[in-house]
Design a protein around this motif. Structure first.
Motif, PDB file in Angstrom:
ATOM      1  N   LYS A 112      44.475  10.033   7.320  1.00 24.25           N
ATOM      2  CA  LYS A 112      43.697  10.372   6.112  1.00 24.25           C
ATOM      3  C   LYS A 112      43.681   9.428   5.027  1.00 24.25           C
ATOM      4  O   LYS A 112      44.420   9.022   4.465  1.00 24.25           O
ATOM      5  CB  LYS A 112      44.225  11.922   5.387  1.00 24.25           C
ATOM      6  CG  LYS A 112      43.438  12.584   4.695  1.00 24.25           C
ATOM      7  CD  LYS A 112      41.969  13.055   5.194  1.00 24.25           C
ATOM      8  CE  LYS A 112      41.610  13.746   3.785  1.00 24.25           C
ATOM      9  NZ  LYS A 112      39.957  14.358   4.388  1.00 24.25           N
ATOM     10  N   THR A 113      42.476   9.083   4.606  1.00 25.88           N
ATOM     11  CA  THR A 113      42.003   8.060   3.852  1.00 25.88           C
ATOM     12  C   THR A 113      41.019   8.907   2.863  1.00 25.88           C
ATOM     13  O   THR A 113      40.415   9.606   2.767  1.00 25.88           O
ATOM     14  CB  THR A 113      41.163   7.026   4.562  1.00 25.88           C
ATOM     15  OG1 THR A 113      41.811   6.668   5.503  1.00 25.88           O
ATOM     16  CG2 THR A 113      40.981   5.896   3.393  1.00 25.88           C
ATOM     17  N   ALA A 114      41.283   8.296   1.434  1.00 25.53           N
ATOM     18  CA  ALA A 114      40.607   8.586   0.154  1.00 25.53           C
ATOM     19  C   ALA A 114      40.128   7.528  -0.616  1.00 25.53           C
ATOM     20  O   ALA A 114      41.013   6.298  -0.500  1.00 25.53           O
ATOM     21  CB  ALA A 114      41.258   9.401  -0.601  1.00 25.53           C
ATOM     22  N   VAL A 115      39.081   7.234  -1.347  1.00 24.94           N
ATOM     23  CA  VAL A 115      38.751   6.526  -2.313  1.00 24.94           C
ATOM     24  C   VAL A 115      39.339   6.896  -3.436  1.00 24.94           C
ATOM     25  O   VAL A 115      38.865   7.870  -4.224  1.00 24.94           O
ATOM     26  CB  VAL A 115      37.348   6.016  -2.363  1.00 24.94           C
ATOM     27  CG1 VAL A 115      36.966   4.950  -3.068  1.00 24.94           C
ATOM     28  CG2 VAL A 115      36.940   5.558  -0.905  1.00 24.94           C
ATOM     29  N   VAL A 116      39.987   6.042  -4.214  1.00 25.41           N
ATOM     30  CA  VAL A 116      40.317   6.107  -5.729  1.00 25.41           C
ATOM     31  C   VAL A 116      39.249   5.050  -6.656  1.00 25.41           C
ATOM     32  O   VAL A 116      39.514   3.939  -6.532  1.00 25.41           O
ATOM     33  CB  VAL A 116      41.621   5.911  -6.197  1.00 25.41           C
ATOM     34  CG1 VAL A 116      41.878   6.015  -7.529  1.00 25.41           C
ATOM     35  CG2 VAL A 116      42.520   6.699  -5.237  1.00 25.41           C
ATOM     36  N   SER A 117      38.111   5.807  -7.296  1.00 30.73           N
ATOM     37  CA  SER A 117      37.131   5.162  -7.696  1.00 30.73           C
ATOM     38  C   SER A 117      37.359   4.617  -9.214  1.00 30.73           C
ATOM     39  O   SER A 117      37.199   5.673 -10.032  1.00 30.73           O
ATOM     40  CB  SER A 117      35.858   5.792  -7.347  1.00 30.73           C
ATOM     41  OG  SER A 117      34.722   4.951  -8.025  1.00 30.73           O
ATOM     42  N   THR A 118      37.279   3.387  -9.808  1.00 25.49           N
ATOM     43  CA  THR A 118      37.026   2.976 -11.073  1.00 25.49           C
ATOM     44  C   THR A 118      35.776   2.353 -11.266  1.00 25.49           C
ATOM     45  O   THR A 118      35.624   1.334 -12.111  1.00 25.49           O
ATOM     46  CB  THR A 118      38.411   2.144 -11.539  1.00 25.49           C
ATOM     47  OG1 THR A 118      38.700   1.203 -10.369  1.00 25.49           O
ATOM     48  CG2 THR A 118      39.615   3.119 -11.784  1.00 25.49           C
ATOM     49  N   ILE A 119      34.798   2.565 -10.420  1.00 25.31           N
ATOM     50  CA  ILE A 119      33.725   2.173 -10.350  1.00 25.31           C
ATOM     51  C   ILE A 119      32.840   2.621 -11.542  1.00 25.31           C
ATOM     52  O   ILE A 119      32.992   3.981 -11.683  1.00 25.31           O
ATOM     53  CB  ILE A 119      32.745   2.260  -8.989  1.00 25.31           C
ATOM     54  CG1 ILE A 119      33.477   1.679  -7.818  1.00 25.31           C
ATOM     55  CG2 ILE A 119      31.195   2.046  -9.084  1.00 25.31           C
ATOM     56  CD1 ILE A 119      32.894   2.276  -6.438  1.00 25.31           C
ATOM     57  N   ASN A 120      32.362   1.890 -12.302  1.00 28.15           N
ATOM     58  CA  ASN A 120      31.769   2.369 -13.764  1.00 28.15           C
ATOM     59  C   ASN A 120      30.143   2.164 -13.592  1.00 28.15           C
ATOM     60  O   ASN A 120      29.531   1.042 -13.047  1.00 28.15           O
ATOM     61  CB  ASN A 120      32.218   1.354 -14.863  1.00 28.15           C
ATOM     62  CG  ASN A 120      32.462   2.075 -15.839  1.00 28.15           C
ATOM     63  OD1 ASN A 120      31.661   2.770 -16.497  1.00 28.15           O
ATOM     64  ND2 ASN A 120      33.783   2.091 -16.662  1.00 28.15           N
ATOM     65  N   GLY A 121      29.501   3.191 -14.221  1.00 26.34           N
ATOM     66  CA  GLY A 121      28.503   3.070 -14.637  1.00 26.34           C
ATOM     67  C   GLY A 121      27.330   3.233 -13.578  1.00 26.34           C
ATOM     68  O   GLY A 121      27.339   4.055 -12.526  1.00 26.34           O
ATOM     69  N   ASP A 122      26.057   2.421 -13.510  1.00 27.40           N
ATOM     70  CA  ASP A 122      25.090   2.485 -12.718  1.00 27.40           C
ATOM     71  C   ASP A 122      25.208   2.240 -11.019  1.00 27.40           C
ATOM     72  O   ASP A 122      24.820   2.595 -10.187  1.00 27.40           O
ATOM     73  CB  ASP A 122      23.790   1.467 -12.762  1.00 27.40           C
ATOM     74  CG  ASP A 122      23.289   1.527 -14.207  1.00 27.40           C
ATOM     75  OD1 ASP A 122      23.471   3.011 -14.999  1.00 27.40           O
ATOM     76  OD2 ASP A 122      22.738   0.821 -14.714  1.00 27.40           O
ATOM     77  N   SER A 147      35.453   7.846 -13.800  1.00 27.69           N
ATOM     78  CA  SER A 147      34.258   7.468 -14.695  1.00 27.69           C
ATOM     79  C   SER A 147      33.131   7.974 -14.408  1.00 27.69           C
ATOM     80  O   SER A 147      31.795   7.782 -14.618  1.00 27.69           O
ATOM     81  CB  SER A 147      34.241   5.807 -14.509  1.00 27.69           C
ATOM     82  OG  SER A 147      35.379   5.246 -14.983  1.00 27.69           O
ATOM     83  N   VAL A 148      32.959   9.095 -13.637  1.00 34.41           N
ATOM     84  CA  VAL A 148      31.745   9.947 -12.953  1.00 34.41           C
ATOM     85  C   VAL A 148      32.148  11.219 -13.746  1.00 34.41           C
ATOM     86  O   VAL A 148      33.007  11.970 -13.595  1.00 34.41           O
ATOM     87  CB  VAL A 148      31.607   9.978 -11.679  1.00 34.41           C
ATOM     88  CG1 VAL A 148      30.358  11.026 -11.378  1.00 34.41           C
ATOM     89  CG2 VAL A 148      31.235   8.643 -11.247  1.00 34.41           C
ATOM     90  N   GLY A 149      31.264  11.683 -14.639  1.00 31.14           N
ATOM     91  CA  GLY A 149      31.276  12.863 -15.507  1.00 31.14           C
ATOM     92  C   GLY A 149      30.036  13.352 -15.541  1.00 31.14           C
ATOM     93  O   GLY A 149      29.045  13.070 -14.815  1.00 31.14           O
ATOM     94  N   GLU A 150      29.764  14.663 -16.301  1.00 32.60           N
ATOM     95  CA  GLU A 150      28.721  15.248 -16.477  1.00 32.60           C
ATOM     96  C   GLU A 150      27.269  14.551 -16.960  1.00 32.60           C
ATOM     97  O   GLU A 150      26.194  14.518 -16.470  1.00 32.60           O
ATOM     98  CB  GLU A 150      28.950  16.476 -17.439  1.00 32.60           C
ATOM     99  CG  GLU A 150      29.756  17.591 -16.740  1.00 32.60           C
ATOM    100  CD  GLU A 150      31.276  17.433 -17.115  1.00 32.60           C
ATOM    101  OE1 GLU A 150      32.016  18.128 -16.976  1.00 32.60           O
ATOM    102  OE2 GLU A 150      31.659  16.270 -17.613  1.00 32.60           O
TER     103      GLU A 150
END
Length: 317
Positions: A112-122, A147-150
């Motif tokens: 089982k794999t997951a991505v922990v994302s600190t990708i920012n913005g566009d 870094s992805v919110g409403e």
């Protein structure tokens, strides 16, 4: 930071950050890694059974430091080096085809794999789109974003993101009287009922409320008097709990994991019991685990080594 310290000003910083500092002149009302990144990994590991980890970030200080902490934490939890994939991309990166193919291949090893994302913005929009294009669903390889919110979701097609996750300390969808009142005030102020709230807005409100209480307690807006008065003060957060200013100038915060819905809001799927105190220095980095910030007497230091009993740097002047 050098400017605030040189001019003895005050900064209330309401966005999540990488930790590894505590300044007399800064109050960190956003999440430290132990109030967002570490609990998110714990949720993926304990609740979803994740065994392989993709740490994907934009190439700047916050993702790099956070991933350094997460890599050390995962290894401490018994995760092998070959089960951790780390990737950085520039701001605004748009060509995700080969990276998503690599993630898909990495996730196809039977664990089982997951991505922990600190990708920012566009860069997030084409990233999630490419996951969809290559048939990678949230059930196959969930992405938890920091870094992805409403606000980031408003005005974009959320279909490719539905089912993926985000870790924050507040969501607009939280059903409390405090949050309902804040949203009502915000909409009246902005004169637009479609505008969303988000985590940094709540953190900023908390910071402002604590500053007001400190000014009232000190009877002054002078920096040194506010700094002295604010530690230990409390104010309600918007999720039904209490935010308290700690001696290290961080606050107590709940941690929530939300699942992205097709309306751009989040359904809370997990949260901590009560609040988590912000840790300025990570327990999982060798150079940091013996450090603590404490801006009260007699320590009065942002990076105090508890073993050597010495202050390593910017002590209060």
């Amino acid at each position: 930071l050098p400017v605030f310290e040189e001019l003895n000003g005050l900064l209330f910083y309401p966005v999540q950050y990488e930790g590894e500092e505590s300044s007399k002149n800064v109050f960190y009302t956003g999440a430290a890694p132990n109030q967002q990144a570490i609990p998110a990994v714990d949720y993926l590991m304990n609740d979803l059974g994740v065994k392989r980890w993709v740490l994907a970030g934009t190439d700047y200080v916050y993702p790099r430091t956070t991933n350094k902490i997460l890599e050390a934490y995962l290894k401490q939890k018994g995760v092998a080096a070959e089960d951790i994939m780390i990737n950085y991309t520039p701001f605004g990166h748009s060509d995700w085809q080969s990276i998503v193919a690599d993630i898909k291949k990495f996730g196809g090893a039977g664990k089982k794999t997951a991505v922990v994302s600190t990708i920012n913005g566009d860069a997030n929009v084409p990233f999630y789109k490419e996951l969809g294009n290559q048939g990678v669903s949230a059930e196959d390889i969930p992405v938890v974003a920091f870094s992805v919110g409403e606000e980031e979701l408003s005005g974009i097609d959320t279909k490719p993101l539905v089912g993926h996750l985000a870790a924050w300390n507040y969501f607009m969808s939280v059903d409390t009287p405090e949050n309902a009142a804040f949203i009502k005030q915000w909409h009246a102020f902005i004169k637009d009922p479609k505008r969303v709230t988000n985590d940094p807005m709540e953190a900023h409100k908390i910071g402002f409320d604590l500053w007001v209480k400190a000014v009232e307690k000190a009877g002054s807006t002078a920096t040194d008097k506010v700094v002295k008065a604010i530690v230990g003060l409390e104010t309600p957060n918007l999720t039904g709990g209490i935010a308290k200013m700690l001696p290290n100038h961080h606050i107590t915060k709940p941690v929530l994991i939300g699942e992205i819905q097709d309306d751009g809001q989040f359904a809370v799927v997990w949260q901590t019991e009560g609040t988590v105190p912000g840790d300025a220095w990570s327990d999982f980095l060798p150079g940091s685990k013996d450090l603590e910030g404490d801006w009260t007497a007699p320590i009065n230091c942002g990076n105090y080594n508890i073993k050597t009993k010495t202050c390593l740097g910017s002590a209060a002047k």
